[in-house]
Design an enzyme around this catalytic site. Structure first.
Site, mmCIF file in Angstrom:
data_model
loop_
_atom_site.group_PDB
_atom_site.id
_atom_site.type_symbol
_atom_site.label_atom_id
_atom_site.label_comp_id
_atom_site.label_asym_id
_atom_site.label_seq_id
_atom_site.Cartn_x
_atom_site.Cartn_y
_atom_site.Cartn_z
ATOM 1 N N TYR A 106 0.873 -0.978 0.015
ATOM 2 C CA TYR A 106 -0.038 -0.546 -0.190
ATOM 3 C C TYR A 106 0.931 1.348 -0.059
ATOM 4 O O TYR A 106 1.348 1.398 1.155
ATOM 5 C CB TYR A 106 -1.399 0.161 1.057
ATOM 6 C CG TYR A 106 -2.002 1.460 1.115
ATOM 7 C CD1 TYR A 106 -2.848 1.593 0.165
ATOM 8 C CD2 TYR A 106 -1.178 2.452 2.066
ATOM 9 C CE1 TYR A 106 -3.535 2.874 0.933
ATOM 10 C CE2 TYR A 106 -2.235 3.431 2.059
ATOM 11 C CZ TYR A 106 -3.463 3.506 1.144
ATOM 12 O OH TYR A 106 -4.115 4.944 1.439
ATOM 13 N N ASP A 147 -2.184 -1.128 -4.228
ATOM 14 C CA ASP A 147 -3.051 -0.341 -4.247
ATOM 15 C C ASP A 147 -1.801 0.655 -4.600
ATOM 16 O O ASP A 147 -0.524 1.309 -3.368
ATOM 17 C CB ASP A 147 -3.983 0.328 -3.594
ATOM 18 C CG ASP A 147 -4.431 1.890 -2.966
ATOM 19 O OD1 ASP A 147 -4.010 2.581 -4.223
ATOM 20 O OD2 ASP A 147 -5.119 2.176 -2.238
ATOM 21 N N HIS A 248 -12.524 0.887 -3.711
ATOM 22 C CA HIS A 248 -11.652 0.428 -5.422
ATOM 23 C C HIS A 248 -12.709 -1.528 -4.639
ATOM 24 O O HIS A 248 -13.761 -1.215 -4.338
ATOM 25 C CB HIS A 248 -10.592 -0.348 -4.313
ATOM 26 C CG HIS A 248 -9.678 0.411 -3.978
ATOM 27 N ND1 HIS A 248 -8.392 0.959 -4.455
ATOM 28 C CD2 HIS A 248 -10.076 1.511 -2.948
ATOM 29 C CE1 HIS A 248 -8.134 2.257 -4.356
ATOM 30 N NE2 HIS A 248 -8.410 2.396 -2.868
#
EC number: 6.5.1.1
Length: 963
Positions: A106, A147, A248
């Protein structure tokens, strides 16, 4: 091999969605981001039960990453090499599974830009660059998945201009991503879709998902060896539309067992030829707006909202409401499967599935399976027992098409979907028919359906997209007969009866999952159906009453004053049936109820009392929303800059009420506050709870309190949520806590009362604990109750578009600018806008009202076609009311930053005047995005409490300008 990445954005809050997706798509490996849970709270066992090993590292409030795999997982590292003492959170996890090294990451968001967090993001990226180079040097099959919070190109955002000042789109970050790829990595999604806009995240704005206002933030970077095995990749976009979904959607890639040869253009052309062979040339342009995808699985149908009356309105189509089983059918040339609205397979309707297979299509259809009598009316009992009796004619009435030969049609309008449907379903068919849609008078169509003894009608916006697994206000159902699904909680036998049973004791669940008794149903059975039911009842008999309160099943009524000696036998609440009834009594019991049949396609816990909503308000609200939909030529207002004098909103990131406990006690401003029923849904359609409301008001309190301080409050209480009964409370003499500040006053009878005064964070949260969804302060303070701090002009639309509200606001500003009067706009949070003018507590309410009257009269002169000064609603003729009479003692409107008891959990939000333009929407600001906006804008409303105008001078200018 299928590998996925999914920013779950809170794993425990969205665990049901995750498990549902895992079950329907069955990926081999999943990388998760933003767990937002401590390590000890990670749901390891439930994931293990679903067939996945897991390695994770989490934190309570921040990020956290995890890797799930159907194979054993070996942990390699828990962080990137190198250290950074600032903003260190769980962001990287490296594992070995299926013979592949997988780095789940992330990348920090970095907003606001510029700032320390963005500088940290750059440093974190530099560590990733260094480690990426090391990983490639090993020669192992490796991928970096997750991500990235990076949009590499303009193609990765729906509106590049909107994100120019966003940390996700800065040149330094895009360059860093490009440098990472240039090390020898392959961007899987962009490689397979070199020129297509593919989104994995959707903006926070209301309906952003439906408008495809998205970004590509979730990326797969593959080493050369794995890149050669890359066969396909998709975004499971429909998951973003599920109730309570993350912002998402899951993204996945498929790797073949061996390196692939390059695809030829000939094969691709052959696939196109198939769809073109089905769709005539004049309709092929419709596919230009469709997205190419693999056939989705596990879809749930779009549902209609129940309203109380038929209506006539342009832009709507009307269909018959069939009395059958809702059915989604997945057609392929090798076979067809049909599923209920809860993804239960209908294996008994083989005649329908075989006929659908014969159509030689790859498609997903939506419709209703109905058993017809000889007179053409539906026989629900025959449908229920079809597997055993097959005594009626079975028809599949198809009314929608969701996917066709590689194209997702969900984002097409209903009108265009039906055009495609009519091209693929034969007009004359034995048991597959298109359910006709009529452009006619909805009132006349309903009357015809009623005369034909049909169940009712469905009204659908012709321009509506398909929102899977949601109850939409763009599809409305109007019932000619009152029908309700109910849970069977028991049965009764009257003294002396020879029947198997006399009546069924029935109930419905509330939002808390509690089963409430709503009466009995004693008709609609014959001896055979009773015998069949008793066979089922014997399997689930229990000594425990399933209802919250054990009912008196022999209770007399005004229609039956004598008792019949009815004795109950309780049942486990596992069976659902459908009833028809005359009315609901004031006590919430059904009257004249008749049994229609069991519903095997409905889960008991989903059975809730379906109450009719007001047709006029729903249709009007939907019309306004459609008028405001973004077109490609319309730009959304840019994010407002922080004003020089605006106080910035700073939050700790820690929520006041976290976890899942139904009851919590917190000390606020030194006072102990009790918060209860925290999971109660206050906004049911939006899954927003009391806990969410408390956390919002706690976070926004630094900006909100200056507008409540020392002001008498009208308490508008909604203890049951936005659809429950509400009432105003002004007197808190007997109920306010001892520490609360109040203002004494006497009413016209001389009775002593007390107003609550806005004072501090504890007072704000205490009001919220009473069910005060919205906050309504006076315009004046207790220290100067006759002198308001501001004057308010309330733009209150009737049958107006929001663009007309914007136009009226712009005209109001132009008039005020002409006489040098400062003004501050905010959304009402409902359908209108409020414009505030600072007075500095120097003038009376009468003077304030006089001034507002002068301004709105001038607005009305300039916009006479759609504005009015008529206060009586029935005399407004559908025009927008320019309300100046709010400026009176004791009057209140929803305060700044207040939540509103409206679908969408909207917020009354201050705006810059530059934002009040075409493209602004009344629902742009909600509980979901307000805090993030306020962190960027700060308080845009501070000037309202500043130096007031010189009214004598202003009125003189007004006379000169407007006489």
């Amino acid at each position: 091999m299928k590998i996925a990445t999914y920013n779950i954005n809170g794993i425990n809050g969205r665990l049901d969605n995750l498990l549902r997706w895992l079950k329907t798509t069955s990926p081999d490996v999943v990388c998760l981001q933003e767990l937002k849970c401590e390590n000890k709270n990670f749901p390891e066992q439930k994931l293990k039960d679903a067939g996945y090993h897991a390695i994770w590292q989490g934190e309570k409030s921040w990020n956290g990453v995890a890797v799930l795999s159907k194979n054993e997982i070996k942990e390699l590292r828990r962080d990137l090499p190198g250290e950074d003492s600032e903003y260190t959170h769980s962001r990287y996890l490296e594992v070995f599974t299926f013979g592949i090294v997988i780095g789940c990451l992330y990348l920090p968001n970095g907003n606001p830009y510029p700032g320390p967090k963005f500088e940290y993001k750059k440093r974190w990226f530099s560590r990733l660059l260094a480690h990426g180079k090391t990983l490639l040097a090993t020669g192992l099959p490796v991928m970096l998945v997750g991500d990235y919070n990076v949009m590499p190109t303009d193609l990765d955002t729906y509106k590049p201009e909107k994100y120019r000042n966003n940390a996700l789109f800065q040149e330094e970050i895009k360059t860093a991503y490009a440098n990472l790829v240039s090390q020898g990595w392959t961007d899987a999604i962009r490689t397979l879709y070199p020129s297509k806009r593919i989104y994995t995240f959707w903006d926070y704005l209301r309906k952003a998902y439906e408008r495809d206002a998205g970004l590509r933030l979730d990326h797969f970077l593959l080493s050369e060896y794995l890149a050669k095995k890359l066969s396909s990749a998709e975004v499971d976009k429909e998951v973003r539309g599920w109730q309570g979904a993350s912002d998402h959607a899951p993204v996945w890639i498929q790797l073949s067992d061996k390196p692939l040869a390059k695809k030829t253009t000939k094969a691709k052309k052959g696939k196109e030829e198939k769809i073109y062979g089905i769709i005539p040339a004049e309709n092929r342009h419709l596919l230009d707006e469709a997205e190419k995808t693999n056939m989705p699985t596990g879809l749930k149908p779009m549902k209609a909202t129940l309203v109380d009356a038929p209506f006539d309105e342009p832009g709507w189509l009307y269909e018959i409401k069939w009395d059958g089983y809702r059915a989604l059918s997945y057609l392929s040339t090798s076979g067809t499967s049909i599923y209920s609205r809860n993804n239960l397979e209908f294996s008994q309707f083989t005649s329908v599935s075989e006929t659908l297979t014969d159509l030689n299509l790859n498609a997903i259809l939506d419709g209703e399976i109905v058993a017809l009598k000889d007179d053409g009316t539906a026989d629900f009992g025959a449908l229920q027992n079809w597997k055993n009796t097959q005594r009626s004619k079975l028809i599949y009435y198809v009314f929608d098409i969701l996917w066709l030969e590689g194209y997702s049609l969900l984002t097409l309008t209903l009108a265009n979907r039906r055009k495609l449907l009519e091209k693929v379903i034969p007009k004359a068919h034995d048991n597959i028919r298109i359910s006709e849609a009529y452009q006619t008078s909805g009132i006349d169509f309903f009357e015809a359906a009623r005369r034909m003894k049909l169940e009712g009608i469905i009204a659908k916006r012709a321009d509506s997209c398909y929102s899977a697994d949601s109850r939409s206000r763009e599809w409305l159902k109007i019932k000619a007969k009152r029908r309700q699904e109910v849970v069977i909680g028991g049965y009764t036998r009257n003294e002396g009866t020879e029947k198997y049973f006399s009546a069924l004791a029935i109930g419905v669940y509330d939002a808390r999952g509690i089963l409430h008794y709503i009466g009995k149903v004693g008709t609609g059975f014959n001896q055979n159906s009773q015998k069949e039911l008793m066979t089922e009842f014997e399997k689930i008999a229990t000594s425990r009453c399933p209802f919250e309160v054990e009912p008196d099943v022999d209770e007399p009524s005004q229609f039956r004053p004598q008792r019949l000696g009815a004795k109950p036998t309780w049942l486990k609440p596992t069976l659902v049936c459908e009833i028809e009834f005359a009315e609901l009594t004031t006590g919430g019991k059904v009257r004249q109820a008749s049994f229609k049949g069991l519903r095997a396609d409905k889960k008991p816990r989903e059975v809730a009392l379906e109450l009719e909503k007001d047709t006029g308000s729903i249709v009007h609200e939907v019309a306004l929303e459609h008028d405001l939909k973004d077109s490609p030529k319309q730009a959304k207002p840019a994010a407002a800059p922080t004003p020089k004098n605006g106080k910035a909103l700073k939050t700790t990131g820690k929520l006041l009420l976290d976890g899942t406990s139904e009851r919590q006690e917190k000390k606020v401003n030194g006072h102990l506050l009790k918060f209860t029923n925290l999971s109660k849904l206050y906004w049911p359609e939006d899954k927003v709870t009391k806990r969410d409301m408390f956390n919002y008001y706690d976070q926004v309190s630094p900006l909100m309190l200056p507008y409540l301080l020392d002001r008498p409050m009208s308490l508008n209480r909604f203890p049951g949520g936005i659809h429950g009964e509400s009432f105003y409370q002004k007197n808190v003499r007997e109920t306010a806590p001892t520490w609360a500040r109040t203002m004494p006053h006497a009413n016209e009878k001389g009775e002593e009362k007390s107003y609550l005064l806005g004072n501090d964070r504890a007072t704000l949260l205490w009001m919220a604990s009473l069910g005060c969804i919205e906050m309504n302060p006076w315009f004046s303070r207790a220290t100067s109750p006759d002198y308001p701090d501001y004057c308010v002009i309330d733009l209150d639309p009737d049958k107006n578009t929001f663009e007309q509200v914007i136009q009226a606001a712009q005209v109001t500003k132009a008039i005020l600018d002409a006489i040098d009067v400062p003004s501050f706009p905010k959304t009402s949070g409902s359908t209108g806008m409020h414009i505030y003018i600072p007075l500095g507590a120097k003038y009376t309410y009468e003077q304030s009202q006089l001034f507002a009257n002068i301004i709105v009269r001038q607005v009305n002169r300039e916009l006479p076609k759609f504005t009015t000064l008529e206060r009586t609603i029935s005399k407004r003729g559908g025009k927008m009311y320019l309300d100046f009479l709010q400026n009176r003692p004791g009057a209140t409107i929803a305060g700044v930053y207040s939540l509103r008891p409206k679908p969408g959990a909207t917020v009354s939000m201050p705006l810059l005047w530059e934002e009040v333009k075409k493209g602004l929407k009344m629902r742009d600001f909600t509980i979901f995005n307000a805090i993030d906006r306020l962190k960027e804008t700060g308080d845009l409303f501070s000037g309202v409490l500043g130096k007031g105008i010189d009214m004598v001078h202003v009125l003189s200018d007004a006379q000169a300008h407007f006489s």
